[in-house]
Design a protein around this motif. Sequence first.
Motif, short mmCIF file in Angstrom:
data_model
loop_
_atom_site.label_atom_id
_atom_site.label_comp_id
_atom_site.label_asym_id
_atom_site.label_seq_id
_atom_site.Cartn_x
_atom_site.Cartn_y
_atom_site.Cartn_z
N TYR A 47 1.72 -6.64 1.51
CA TYR A 47 1.65 -7.35 2.87
C TYR A 47 2.82 -7.71 3.58
O TYR A 47 2.79 -7.78 4.71
CB TYR A 47 0.80 -8.80 2.53
CG TYR A 47 -0.69 -8.59 2.30
CD1 TYR A 47 -1.40 -8.15 3.30
CD2 TYR A 47 -1.12 -8.88 0.78
CE1 TYR A 47 -2.81 -8.22 2.79
CE2 TYR A 47 -2.39 -8.63 0.47
CZ TYR A 47 -3.19 -8.27 1.56
OH TYR A 47 -4.40 -8.05 1.24
N ARG A 77 3.06 -4.39 5.24
CA ARG A 77 2.15 -4.37 6.49
C ARG A 77 2.78 -5.04 7.65
O ARG A 77 2.76 -4.57 8.71
CB ARG A 77 0.93 -4.98 6.15
CG ARG A 77 -0.26 -5.03 7.23
CD ARG A 77 -1.75 -5.59 6.87
NE ARG A 77 -2.48 -5.77 7.70
CZ ARG A 77 -3.77 -5.89 7.77
NH1 ARG A 77 -4.16 -6.10 6.62
NH2 ARG A 77 -4.54 -6.03 8.64
N LEU A 97 2.62 -0.83 7.89
CA LEU A 97 2.16 0.18 7.01
C LEU A 97 0.79 -0.45 6.29
O LEU A 97 0.73 -1.40 5.36
CB LEU A 97 3.01 0.28 5.67
CG LEU A 97 2.49 1.54 4.68
CD1 LEU A 97 2.38 2.88 5.49
CD2 LEU A 97 3.79 1.76 3.85
N ARG A 98 -0.48 0.15 7.19
CA ARG A 98 -1.78 -0.70 6.78
C ARG A 98 -2.38 0.35 5.67
O ARG A 98 -1.97 1.39 5.37
CB ARG A 98 -2.56 -0.75 8.01
CG ARG A 98 -1.72 -1.55 8.87
CD ARG A 98 -2.75 -1.68 10.40
NE ARG A 98 -1.85 -2.53 11.55
CZ ARG A 98 -2.16 -3.93 11.29
NH1 ARG A 98 -2.89 -4.42 10.40
NH2 ARG A 98 -1.56 -4.67 12.31
N TRP A 99 -3.44 -0.02 5.54
CA TRP A 99 -4.58 0.76 4.54
C TRP A 99 -6.05 0.60 4.70
O TRP A 99 -6.39 -0.63 4.94
CB TRP A 99 -4.12 0.71 2.93
CG TRP A 99 -4.09 -0.90 2.55
CD1 TRP A 99 -3.50 -1.74 3.00
CD2 TRP A 99 -4.62 -1.29 1.29
NE1 TRP A 99 -3.89 -3.01 2.29
CE2 TRP A 99 -4.39 -2.43 0.96
CE3 TRP A 99 -5.26 -0.44 0.33
CZ2 TRP A 99 -4.70 -3.49 -0.05
CZ3 TRP A 99 -5.57 -1.13 -0.92
CH2 TRP A 99 -5.48 -2.65 -1.13
N ARG A 100 -6.74 1.56 4.24
CA ARG A 100 -8.12 1.45 4.22
C ARG A 100 -8.68 2.03 3.00
O ARG A 100 -7.99 3.04 2.47
CB ARG A 100 -8.59 2.08 5.39
CG ARG A 100 -8.31 3.50 5.65
CD ARG A 100 -8.74 4.16 6.90
NE ARG A 100 -10.29 4.22 6.78
CZ ARG A 100 -10.99 5.59 6.43
NH1 ARG A 100 -10.34 6.42 5.80
NH2 ARG A 100 -12.26 5.86 6.27
N HIS A 160 -5.34 9.39 -2.55
CA HIS A 160 -4.62 8.42 -1.32
C HIS A 160 -3.61 9.36 -0.72
O HIS A 160 -3.29 10.58 -1.40
CB HIS A 160 -4.09 7.22 -2.07
CG HIS A 160 -3.13 7.43 -2.67
ND1 HIS A 160 -1.66 7.57 -2.41
CD2 HIS A 160 -2.92 7.43 -4.18
CE1 HIS A 160 -0.77 7.89 -3.55
NE2 HIS A 160 -1.83 7.79 -4.69
N GLY A 163 1.59 3.22 9.83
CA GLY A 163 0.49 4.17 10.06
C GLY A 163 -0.64 3.38 8.95
O GLY A 163 -0.33 2.26 8.35
N THR A 164 -1.77 4.13 8.88
CA THR A 164 -2.85 3.85 7.98
C THR A 164 -2.99 4.73 6.66
O THR A 164 -3.37 5.67 6.89
CB THR A 164 -4.16 3.55 8.69
OG1 THR A 164 -3.99 2.79 9.80
CG2 THR A 164 -5.30 3.11 7.86
N ILE A 165 -2.74 4.19 5.61
CA ILE A 165 -2.74 4.91 4.31
C ILE A 165 -4.45 4.77 3.95
O ILE A 165 -5.00 3.88 4.12
CB ILE A 165 -1.97 4.30 2.99
CG1 ILE A 165 -0.58 4.57 3.43
CG2 ILE A 165 -2.68 5.11 1.90
CD1 ILE A 165 0.23 3.85 2.42
N THR A 166 -4.85 5.93 3.66
CA THR A 166 -6.45 6.17 3.28
C THR A 166 -6.18 6.31 1.62
O THR A 166 -5.80 6.98 0.97
CB THR A 166 -6.81 7.13 3.77
OG1 THR A 166 -7.18 7.20 5.06
CG2 THR A 166 -8.67 7.35 3.42
#
Length: 231
Positions: free
Chosen positions: A35, A38, A43-46, A169, A185-188
């Motif tokens: 967090y 983030r 650096l976010r994630w889904r 991922h 960005g958003t990590i998958t």
Amino acid sequence: MSTTFFGLLIAVVGWLIPSRWSYGLARIWCMINIYTLRLVCGLRWRVEGRANIPTRPHIYFAKHQSTWETMALAMLLQPQVHVIKRELLRIPFFGWGYSAMRPIAIDRAAGRAAVEQMVAQGRERLTAGWSIMIFPEGTRVPPGRTERYRMGGAILATETGVPVLPIAHNAGEFWPRHSFVKWPGTITVVIGESITPEGKTPDEINAEAREWLEATMNRIGGVGPCAAQVE
């Protein structure tokens, strides 16, 4: 700073308290870091496939590109122990705390003996209700590359009858290995369906996991600033 604090804390008390309490402390450390990344780095994630997250012990087969997934997957999945290189336990603070969490630390140069050690210890951990986290390629691999999938995890699955859960991922496209820099960005993260070992050989389990993982990596990859990293 948090690594030093939690590493020392777990190293000191980890041998005196139940293993799951030590894991809980380590999970708090993971949450703080994830967090913070983030908030500070964007650096976010889904997550795709949350419905596939098991409620009983599994053998996790995860791609390994970054440091990020070692923390995020501890938050996302059921309590787990890692199969790691023995050398990691020598890292000051981090390694001391890691040791108290009783990972399966192997000497990769030992060949077949290392596999036998992993299977024996893995069976004990699974029986005690832990899942096993394995990076089947054995090391962090840059985005766009694939290494040979090692057989230890698949052998453990056939020996114990415990299913394999593949996890893909693209964290390495935002936080590359050997790099201090983290890109926003958003990590998958994609959780696959369990692979049952019943009636399958270790080669067949590895092939099924590899096919799903590499196909999924091709689908979610190529979107981060470090996607084209070449080493």
